[in-house]
Design an enzyme around this catalytic site. Structure first.
Site, mmCIF file in Angstrom:
data_model
loop_
_atom_site.group_PDB
_atom_site.id
_atom_site.type_symbol
_atom_site.label_atom_id
_atom_site.label_comp_id
_atom_site.label_asym_id
_atom_site.label_seq_id
_atom_site.Cartn_x
_atom_site.Cartn_y
_atom_site.Cartn_z
ATOM 1 N N CYS A 12 12.782 -23.548 -1.353
ATOM 2 C CA CYS A 12 12.629 -23.835 0.002
ATOM 3 C C CYS A 12 12.199 -25.281 0.130
ATOM 4 O O CYS A 12 11.543 -25.848 -0.616
ATOM 5 C CB CYS A 12 12.139 -22.852 0.842
ATOM 6 S SG CYS A 12 10.172 -23.119 0.856
ATOM 7 N N HIS A 122 -3.126 -11.743 1.178
ATOM 8 C CA HIS A 122 -2.278 -13.044 0.701
ATOM 9 C C HIS A 122 -3.035 -14.021 1.065
ATOM 10 O O HIS A 122 -3.513 -14.140 2.288
ATOM 11 C CB HIS A 122 -0.651 -12.740 1.555
ATOM 12 C CG HIS A 122 0.147 -13.592 0.875
ATOM 13 N ND1 HIS A 122 0.195 -14.779 1.257
ATOM 14 C CD2 HIS A 122 1.227 -13.647 0.125
ATOM 15 C CE1 HIS A 122 1.281 -15.559 0.841
ATOM 16 N NE2 HIS A 122 1.636 -14.710 -0.103
ATOM 17 N N GLU A 124 -2.000 -16.982 2.341
ATOM 18 C CA GLU A 124 -1.490 -17.615 3.465
ATOM 19 C C GLU A 124 -2.230 -16.792 4.696
ATOM 20 O O GLU A 124 -2.800 -17.462 5.533
ATOM 21 C CB GLU A 124 0.071 -17.387 4.014
ATOM 22 C CG GLU A 124 0.334 -17.813 5.163
ATOM 23 C CD GLU A 124 2.042 -17.389 5.479
ATOM 24 O OE1 GLU A 124 2.136 -17.181 6.921
ATOM 25 O OE2 GLU A 124 2.777 -17.498 4.732
#
Length: 291
Positions: A12, A122, A124
């Site tokens: 991405c 996680h 993030e």
């Protein structure tokens, strides 16, 4: 056998941006370290190690003077400590993740209890909790909020960027049903990654016309796991990190094979998997070659 790749797959914008930043920095600095893997893909990590860029697990393990923050971001305390140690920071935080961090910070400063729909372990989400400070809670189920014992007068809801939209909407519905009568205000901010959503939709479209789906990416990659989860509801689905994990037994009686890949999966890994599939059937064609 027909092999078809999803229209949207692979690296991405955020990961490409991070790689470009690090490749440029490698020409200027030696001994660059990254605070965790730059993205959840072992092939990318191995590529960077060959360039002299290696991951460390925590700031306490940093030995050099140049540290890269990964695409998942980090919390403000880490940035402050690194600055105090005069460590040069290369911040490759995905711009969308950065925007979500700012949202968590603004909600917390405005007096909201910040509910993060995401996996608490996680990287993030850990960073988002840091930006929300003591006002943040990460959950995947509304029932987990019942155990907190808080009076939810004002709730601000955001999401880990790679969660499924359908799952987020279900969570929000349950949250409103549970706390709507108790809360003075519930503010819901959509922080889902649009690119991740497009890839999930592309994978769904491909799975509907495939006998089997192969999802390529890191086993610890959140967006890759969401792709596998989504496809598995439609067709037989296998998640692999490398081509040597592909088993020919999976394809007995299968004519149409769909291929998708996570946002941190390099193009060469995708092509290696396709080459392995074609080795099972010399007459196999990639759909894009015959359309």
């Amino acid at each position: 056998m027909i092999i078809e790749k999803a229209q949207e797959l692979g690296l991405c914008f955020g990961v490409k941006r991070a790689l470009k930043m690090l490749e440029g920095a490698a020409g200027k600095h030696q001994g660059i370290e990254t605070l965790g893997p730059i993205a959840h893909n072992q092939q990318l990590v191995e590529r960077l190690i060959k360039m002299g860029i290696k991951p460390v697990n925590s700031l306490s393990q940093v030995q050099g003077e140049v540290l890269a923050v990964t695409t998942h971001g980090t919390n403000p305390e880490v940035l402050s400590e690194a600055k105090a140690r005069h460590i040069h920071i290369i911040d490759t935080t995905c711009p969308l993740v950065r925007k979500t961090q700012n949202t968590a910070k603004e909600l917390a400063q405005a007096g909201f209890s910040v509910i993060i729909f995401g996996e608490a372990e996680h990287s993030e989400v850990k960073a988002l909790l840091g930006w929300a400070k003591d006002k943040g809670t990460a959950v995947l189920n509304v029932k987990q909020l019942d155990r907190l014992g808080r009076k939810p007068y004002r709730l601000g809801v955001i999401s880990q960027t790679t969660q499924l939209q359908s799952a987020l909407m279900e969570f929000v519905g349950q949250l409103v049903a549970t706390f709507g009568s108790k809360a003075r205000e519930i503010r819901i901010i959509n922080t889902l990654c649009g690119i991740a959503q497009e890839r999930q939709e592309s994978a769904v479209s491909l799975a509907k016309r495939s006998d089997i789906m192969i999802v390529i990416g890191g086993y610890n990659s959140a967006n890759t796991n969401r792709l596998a989860e989504t496809c598995s509801h439609i067709a037989e689905t296998h998640l692999v990190e490398r081509a040597d994990e592909v088993n020919y037994i999976w394809f007995a009686g299968k004519q149409r094979i769909g291929i998708t890949a996570g946002a941190s999966t390099p193009e060469e890994t995708i092509e290696e998997v396709i080459a392995k599939l074609r080795s099972f059937d010399t007459d196999a064609v990639v759909a894009s070659e015959v359309i």
